[in-house]
Each structure stands twice: as structure tokens, then as C-alpha cells.
Motif scaffolding. Structure first.
Motif, PDB file in Angstrom:
ATOM      1  N   PRO A 265      -6.371  -0.138   5.949  1.00  0.00           N
ATOM      2  CA  PRO A 265      -7.769  -0.573   5.867  1.00  0.00           C
ATOM      3  C   PRO A 265      -7.947  -1.982   6.419  1.00  0.00           C
ATOM      4  CG  PRO A 265      -7.040   0.379   3.789  1.00  0.00           C
ATOM      5  CD  PRO A 265      -5.826   0.220   4.633  1.00  0.00           C
ATOM      6  N   GLN A 266      -9.117  -2.221   7.006  1.00  0.00           N
ATOM      7  CA  GLN A 266      -9.411  -3.527   7.574  1.00  0.00           C
ATOM      8  C   GLN A 266      -9.391  -4.610   6.495  1.00  0.00           C
ATOM      9  OE1 GLN A 266     -13.155  -3.635   9.644  1.00  0.00           O
ATOM     10  NE2 GLN A 266     -12.519  -5.291  10.982  1.00  0.00           N
ATOM     11  N   ARG A 267      -9.881  -4.266   5.303  1.00  0.00           N
ATOM     12  CA  ARG A 267      -9.924  -5.230   4.207  1.00  0.00           C
ATOM     13  C   ARG A 267      -8.722  -5.016   3.282  1.00  0.00           C
ATOM     14  NH1 ARG A 267     -15.207  -7.253   3.301  1.00  0.00           N
ATOM     15  NH2 ARG A 267     -14.236  -8.479   1.654  1.00  0.00           N
ATOM     16  N   SER A 268      -7.511  -5.130   3.814  1.00  0.00           N
ATOM     17  CA  SER A 268      -6.316  -4.825   3.026  1.00  0.00           C
ATOM     18  C   SER A 268      -5.542  -6.068   2.590  1.00  0.00           C
ATOM     19  CB  SER A 268      -5.378  -3.910   3.820  1.00  0.00           C
ATOM     20  OG  SER A 268      -4.944  -4.560   5.007  1.00  0.00           O
ATOM     21  N   LYS A 269      -5.999  -7.267   2.955  1.00  0.00           N
ATOM     22  CA  LYS A 269      -5.281  -8.477   2.594  1.00  0.00           C
ATOM     23  C   LYS A 269      -5.237  -8.630   1.071  1.00  0.00           C
ATOM     24  CE  LYS A 269      -5.116 -13.474   3.333  1.00  0.00           C
ATOM     25  NZ  LYS A 269      -5.766 -14.657   3.975  1.00  0.00           N
ATOM     26  N   GLY A 270      -4.037  -8.783   0.547  1.00  0.00           N
ATOM     27  CA  GLY A 270      -3.863  -8.943  -0.885  1.00  0.00           C
ATOM     28  C   GLY A 270      -3.929  -7.659  -1.670  1.00  0.00           C
ATOM     29  N   ALA A 271      -4.077  -6.522  -0.988  1.00  0.00           N
ATOM     30  CA  ALA A 271      -4.198  -5.245  -1.700  1.00  0.00           C
ATOM     31  C   ALA A 271      -2.852  -4.771  -2.226  1.00  0.00           C
ATOM     32  CB  ALA A 271      -4.802  -4.188  -0.784  1.00  0.00           C
ATOM     33  N   VAL A 272      -2.897  -4.134  -3.381  1.00  0.00           N
ATOM     34  CA  VAL A 272      -1.740  -3.461  -3.973  1.00  0.00           C
ATOM     35  C   VAL A 272      -2.045  -1.973  -3.949  1.00  0.00           C
ATOM     36  CG1 VAL A 272      -0.401  -3.136  -6.076  1.00  0.00           C
ATOM     37  CG2 VAL A 272      -1.172  -5.432  -5.436  1.00  0.00           C
ATOM     38  N   TRP A 273      -1.139  -1.190  -3.382  1.00  0.00           N
ATOM     39  CA  TRP A 273      -1.380   0.249  -3.247  1.00  0.00           C
ATOM     40  C   TRP A 273      -1.125   0.946  -4.573  1.00  0.00           C
ATOM     41  CZ3 TRP A 273      -4.043  -0.221   0.698  1.00  0.00           C
ATOM     42  CH2 TRP A 273      -3.621  -0.918   1.830  1.00  0.00           C
TER      43      TRP A 273
END
Length: 315
Positions: A265-273
């Protein structure tokens, strides 16, 4: 209960209002579709997915309190109000409860209304092959005054009701052919919904954190091959601080090193799956050309199968 649960008839999504004298319009309520049953002895509330909800809504659990028929199946929507408007988040505070003590405690805080718009069975006779005009007549004859039940009014000018719904910030309207019969499990143009606020059920495949708590989720929809396509991220919305604490605990259990989406995803910075198991209802304004939602807002968490969150909802 001797009566077998009915899968309710559904409207199709329309881009324009239908024209002709055979059409009436009703408000589309942002609530939980509910059928009320009484076979003369036992009474049940059963939702669209066939799950019993008799325990959750004791004030409307027995249709004999608001219907003069000895045996009956009624179709409608259970809603709860917030700021004078139906709130899906509020009604889910009731619908998600599982034990009698919690229901007794929350019921005074979240009163509900049963907005009834159809009658399918009455005093031993099925009405499915009767035109809507006749079913509405019978519904008016059978319903009794009750503080938690209303007969949904119908309007002869759909365009005027749609304008009023827009002004009131409501979800939309449903237009119905007064000559139309009722097909259990069906979905066709006899009923047409024209939406102002759109909604979609989506599954979370990732989360972001702030100060140790989840503050937003990354959502997706499955295709026919079971692949998860990213459709956007959302935070805040109708969720309470307790909701976010619950989601944080759930996300901790579902953490995974594998990204579940077909593309990053484009807004994936800092995301935890996380494993795609948590389902939510989102409101949104429209689909962007990129395949993502414009201004998605979380309404509530749902107890739905993740694989029911399909790309076909975009239609």
C-alpha cells in the motif's frame, strides 16, 4: 419455532431514481436488517445472515407485543439514534453483546427502534406473491402502537424524499415497485437503493500505532481467487477509546511478518501487518480511480467472515 428463517429480499444499487407512478420511496435506515417471527407459540428475531438476535433486543423480541396477528413474519431494520440520526456504531453496541447481564446494562443507554417495512406471513398465510401495495395495507392493519416499533412511511415522490434525505444527512432511500412481489434471497430491480453515503465491509490487513495503541487500519477486499487488494486506510471515525484498546489487543494476536495485500500500500510507512481476520463496516464518499476509497470512515467492527469482504461490493 416451526417457521423456517427467510433470507430477506435485497435492493439493487441504482445510479438514478426510477420513474413512474408504480414507485414509492422509503428512507434507507443505517441499522441491522431484522426479521421478526412468531408461529403462534415461539417468537424469534433473526438477522439477514440467519443469526438469532432475540436475546440482544428484548424490547422487540416478541411481535405479539406490537402485532395483532396470531402468527407472523415481519421484515424491517433495527436502528439506534445518535444526534437524532441512525447510527450503525450505536446499534452495533447492542448487536455485538452476547450475555443477558451486559444487554440489561446497555439497553437503557442505547434504546432501539424496529422500523418495519414489510409483512411476509400472516395468520398462517404466506404473502410473498402478493403485491407490495397489498402487503403494506396488511402491515398497517396488523401493527399495534409500541414505543420501540414504527411502520416505515412510504412516499409517492422519490425525488423529494431523496432531497430531504440529503438535507438530513441520511444514508439514502429505497425505491420499491408497489406491484412487486417478495422473493426470499432475491435481489433485483423491484427494490432499488439510491445512496447518499456509501458503505462497504472490508477486512483489515495492517495497523499503525500511536503511543502504543492502534490508531488506524489498512483495509482490503478479496477477489475471486482469495487475493487481498488494498482499498485504503482509516482511523478515528465512530470508534471509542475502548474500541481502539480492543483492536490493539486483537492486532497483537494477529501480527504476521507477511504482507497480506497483493501490492505494498502507498500509505504503508510504519504499518504492522496482521492476518486479515478483522472485519469492519466503512462509510465513504466514492471510489478513486486508483481503486482506493475517498474519505473512508470506520463505523463499527463486524462479526462477519473475512472472505465475505469481496471486490464485487464495488458494484
Amino acid at each position: 419455532m416451526k417457521l423456517q428463517p427467510v433470507v430477506p429480499f435485497e435492493p439493487v444499487l441504482a445510479s438514478q431514481l426510477p420513474e413512474g407512478d408504480q414507485w414509492i420511496a422509503q428512507i434507507k435506515w443505517d441499522g441491522v436488517r431484522m426479521l421478526s417471527y412468531c408461529d403462534g407459540n415461539d417468537a424469534e428475531l433473526i438477522n439477514r445472515r440467519g443469526n438469532r438476535r432475540t436475546l440482544q433486543y428484548p424490547e422487540i423480541a416478541d411481535p405479539r407485543a406490537y402485532c395483532r396477528a396470531g402468527s407472523v413474519i415481519l421484515d424491517g431494520e433495527v436502528i439506534a439514534l445518535s444526534g437524532g440520526k441512525p447510527s450503525f456504531h450505536e446499534v452495533m453496541r447492542r448487536d455485538s453483546l452476547k450475555n443477558a447481564a451486559a444487554i440489561k446494562s446497555v439497553s437503557p443507554q442505547v434504546p432501539v427502534l424496529y422500523m418495519i417495512f414489510d409483512i411476509l406471513y400472516c395468520n398462517g398465510t404466506w404473502l410473498l406473491d402478493q403485491p407490495l401495495s397489498r402487503r403494506q395495507q396488511m402491515l398497517g392493519e396488523m401493527l399495534l402502537p409500541h414505543p420501540h416499533v414504527q411502520n416505515v412511511p412510504s412516499y409517492a415522490r422519490p425525488s423529494e424524499l431523496f432531497t430531504a434525505a440529503q438535507s438530513g444527512g441520511l444514508e439514502g432511500i429505497v425505491c420499491k415497485d408497489i406491484n412487486g412481489t417478495y422473493a426470499p434471497g432475491g435481489k433485483d430491480s423491484r427494490w432499488q437503493k439510491r445512496k447518499i453515503v456509501f458503505d462497504v465491509n472490508a477486512v483489515a490487513g495492517g495497523v499503525t500505532y500511536r503511543d502504543g495503541l492502534v490508531n488506524a487500519l489498512l483495509f482490503g477486499l478479496f477477489d475471486s481467487k482469495g487475493q487481498l487488494h488494498y482499498i485504503g486506510h482509516a482511523g478515528a471515525g465512530r470508534m471509542t477509546a475502548q474500541d481502539w484498546r480492543t483492536i490493539t489487543a486483537q492486532a497483537q494476536q494477529l501480527r504476521t511478518g507477511d504482507m497480506p495485500f497483493t501490492a505494498v500500500p502507498q500509505r504503508s510507512k510504519g504499518a504492522v501487518w496482521i492476518k486479515p481476520q478483522l472485519v469492519f463496516k466503512l462509510h465513504y464518499l466514492e471510489w478513486n480511480s486508483s481503486g482506493t476509497l475517498r474519505h473512508p470512515v470506520i463505523q463499527a467492527q463486524l462479526d462477519h467472515p473475512p472472505l465475505s469482504c469481496r471486490i464485487e461490493q464495488k458494484g
